[in-house]
Enzyme design. Structure first.
Site, short mmCIF file in Angstrom:
data_model
loop_
_atom_site.label_atom_id
_atom_site.label_comp_id
_atom_site.label_asym_id
_atom_site.label_seq_id
_atom_site.Cartn_x
_atom_site.Cartn_y
_atom_site.Cartn_z
N GLY A 11 0.90 -1.13 -0.20
CA GLY A 11 0.07 0.17 -0.05
C GLY A 11 0.76 1.21 -0.15
O GLY A 11 1.86 1.19 0.81
N ARG A 73 0.41 -5.15 -5.00
CA ARG A 73 0.46 -6.20 -4.06
C ARG A 73 1.02 -7.43 -4.58
O ARG A 73 0.72 -8.48 -3.99
CB ARG A 73 -0.69 -6.18 -3.42
CG ARG A 73 -1.11 -5.00 -2.55
CD ARG A 73 -1.71 -5.34 -1.10
NE ARG A 73 -2.26 -4.24 -0.41
CZ ARG A 73 -1.66 -3.55 0.83
NH1 ARG A 73 -0.66 -3.97 0.99
NH2 ARG A 73 -2.07 -2.40 1.16
N ASP A 130 3.56 -0.35 12.23
CA ASP A 130 3.83 -1.84 13.06
C ASP A 130 5.14 -2.43 12.49
O ASP A 130 4.99 -3.52 12.96
CB ASP A 130 2.42 -2.45 12.84
CG ASP A 130 2.54 -2.63 11.04
OD1 ASP A 130 3.14 -2.44 10.37
OD2 ASP A 130 1.44 -3.26 10.88
N ARG A 172 -4.78 -2.00 10.14
CA ARG A 172 -4.79 -3.39 10.21
C ARG A 172 -4.77 -4.06 11.42
O ARG A 172 -5.77 -3.82 12.04
CB ARG A 172 -3.42 -3.86 9.28
CG ARG A 172 -3.88 -4.94 8.15
CD ARG A 172 -2.60 -5.47 7.68
NE ARG A 172 -2.19 -4.95 6.54
CZ ARG A 172 -3.13 -5.08 5.12
NH1 ARG A 172 -4.01 -5.99 5.18
NH2 ARG A 172 -2.82 -4.62 3.99
O1 F6P Z 1 -0.97 -1.50 5.37
C1 F6P Z 1 -1.30 -0.08 4.91
C2 F6P Z 1 -3.11 -0.04 4.89
O2 F6P Z 1 -3.25 1.27 4.60
C3 F6P Z 1 -3.55 -0.56 6.17
O3 F6P Z 1 -3.84 0.15 6.89
C4 F6P Z 1 -5.25 -1.13 5.26
O4 F6P Z 1 -5.74 -2.02 5.80
C5 F6P Z 1 -4.56 -1.43 4.00
O5 F6P Z 1 -3.37 -0.77 3.96
C6 F6P Z 1 -5.46 -1.19 2.96
O6 F6P Z 1 -5.17 -1.73 1.59
P1 F6P Z 1 -5.67 -1.40 0.22
O7 F6P Z 1 -5.15 -0.19 -0.23
O8 F6P Z 1 -5.01 -2.46 -0.38
O9 F6P Z 1 -7.29 -1.83 0.19
#
Ligand code: F6P
Length: 342
Positions: A11, A73, A130, A172
């Site tokens: 992300g 990802r 984290d 998360r």
């Molecule tokens: O790990 C960063 C984060 O923003 C988390 O806080 C969140 O759960 C996740 O990525 C969201 O991911 P995506 O943008 O793939 O929906």
């Protein structure tokens, strides 16, 4: 001339471009090294999608959110066969070492590549804060600022309408953003994944506020908390990496609180707004320092490490340490937040 590859994966997060700029400028100015940008994270490394980076290519990007390289990802161990699936791009571009800017999933893959023999330097990136081994990740400060500003705004509308507002924030499995933004915004209750909660206790906090004449409340909820008992949960969705897609638990918390207290309740899910836009000054500085250090480590063969903030210093920590655990909110910081509940 040494060649340093750089990629951003997972992300996005405010400050990625500051790291790319830091790596590029430091590599050229101090190490006379070339920098090859890899587009769309691991996907670009597997598919040979690269771009040459130099001083001009990174001009003006310090303040820009997102990443000029793109991200995905995709993962060499989920969608390929590890180092073998990246070998062609590494060889064709003459890459001597690779700077990997990513969160826990990305850094775990970087560690595996390093164990397979690729000289890797990790840079801890995530708004979730984290990553083990560093006092802070870049992006977190910006996300907390955005969430705090949102809470400040929600207080005034909650107060005007005598409502409870449940604010769901990202993070998360860890509640760093919820805890910090909750403290900064003066939240009346904060729910985080690390600390099991009793929804009845939360309802009682709100009832007590009303008894004392405070007719509105702000409840900050980390997206990774378990829904309250009895909530109907949807089937869990996964992203391309295999991480569970979160978002929406605030609605379950709000429904339960409204039923238990009778107070009119609304929900705001802050979502990706916490990740977008320009980085805070703190994150610009931290990301720049990480980028500069990563170029130094990569160019001098100090690989298998991650850049980390310890106090005011930038240090190299072993990738193994960075990947050993997902770092949660220390109990004493959360305890400070609870002092102000109700
Ligand atoms: O790990 C960063 C984060 O923003 C988390 O806080 C969140 O759960 C996740 O990525 C969201 O991911 P995506 O943008 O793939 O929906």
């Amino acid at each position: 001339m040494a060649v340093i590859g750089v990629l951003t994966a997972g992300g996005d997060c405010p400050g990625l471009n500051a790291v790319i700029r830091g790596v590029t400028v430091r590599a050229a100015k101090i190490h006379s090294a070339e920098v090859v940008g890899i587009r769309n994270g691991w996907e670009g490394l597997m598919e040979g999608d690269t771009v040459q980076l130099d001083r001009d290519a990174v001009r003006g990007i310090l303040v820009r959110g997102g990443t000029i390289l793109g991200s995905s990802r995709m993962d060499p161990y989920v969608h390929g066969d590890g180092l073998a699936s990246c070998a062609k791009t590494i060889e064709q571009n003459g890459i001597d070492s690779l700077v990997v800017i990513g969160g826990d999933g990305t850094l775990r893959s970087a560690l595996r590549l390093s164990q397979e023999g690729l000289p890797v330097v990790g840079v801890p990136k995530t708004i979730d804060n984290d990553i083990n081994g560093t006092d802070m990740t870049f992006g977190f400060n910006t996300a907390v600022q955005i969430a705090t500003e949102a809470i400040d705004r929600l207080v005034s509308t909650a107060e005007s309408h005598n409502r409870v507002i449940v604010v769901e924030v990202m993070g998360r499995t860890k509640g760093w953003i919820a805890t910090y933004a909750g403290i900064a915004g003066g939240a009346d209750a904060i729910l985080i994944p690390e600390v099991p909660y009793d929804i009845e206790e939360t309802a009682e906090i709100l009832r007590n506020r009303h008894r004392r004449g405070q007719r509105y409340s702000i409840v900050v909820v980390g997206e990774g908390v378990e829904p309250p008992p009895g909530a109907t949960t949807q089937q869990k969705r996964k992203d391309a990496f295999g991480f569970e897609r979160l978002g929406g638990v605030g609605f379950h918390v709000a429904t339960a609180l409204e039923q238990m207290t009778g107070f009119e309740t609304r929900v705001t899910v802050l979502g990706h707004v916490q990740r977008g836009g320009t980085p805070s000054a703190f994150d610009r500085v931290l990301a720049t320092r990480f980028g500069v250090a990563a170029a130094d480590y990569a160019a001098t063969g100090q690989t298998g490490v991650m850049t980390a903030l310890r106090g005011l210093d930038i240090v190299a920590v072993p990738m193994e340490e960075a990947c050993a655990t997902i770092r949660g909110v220390p109990a004493d910081i959360f305890e400070t937040a609870t002092m102000f509940f109700g």
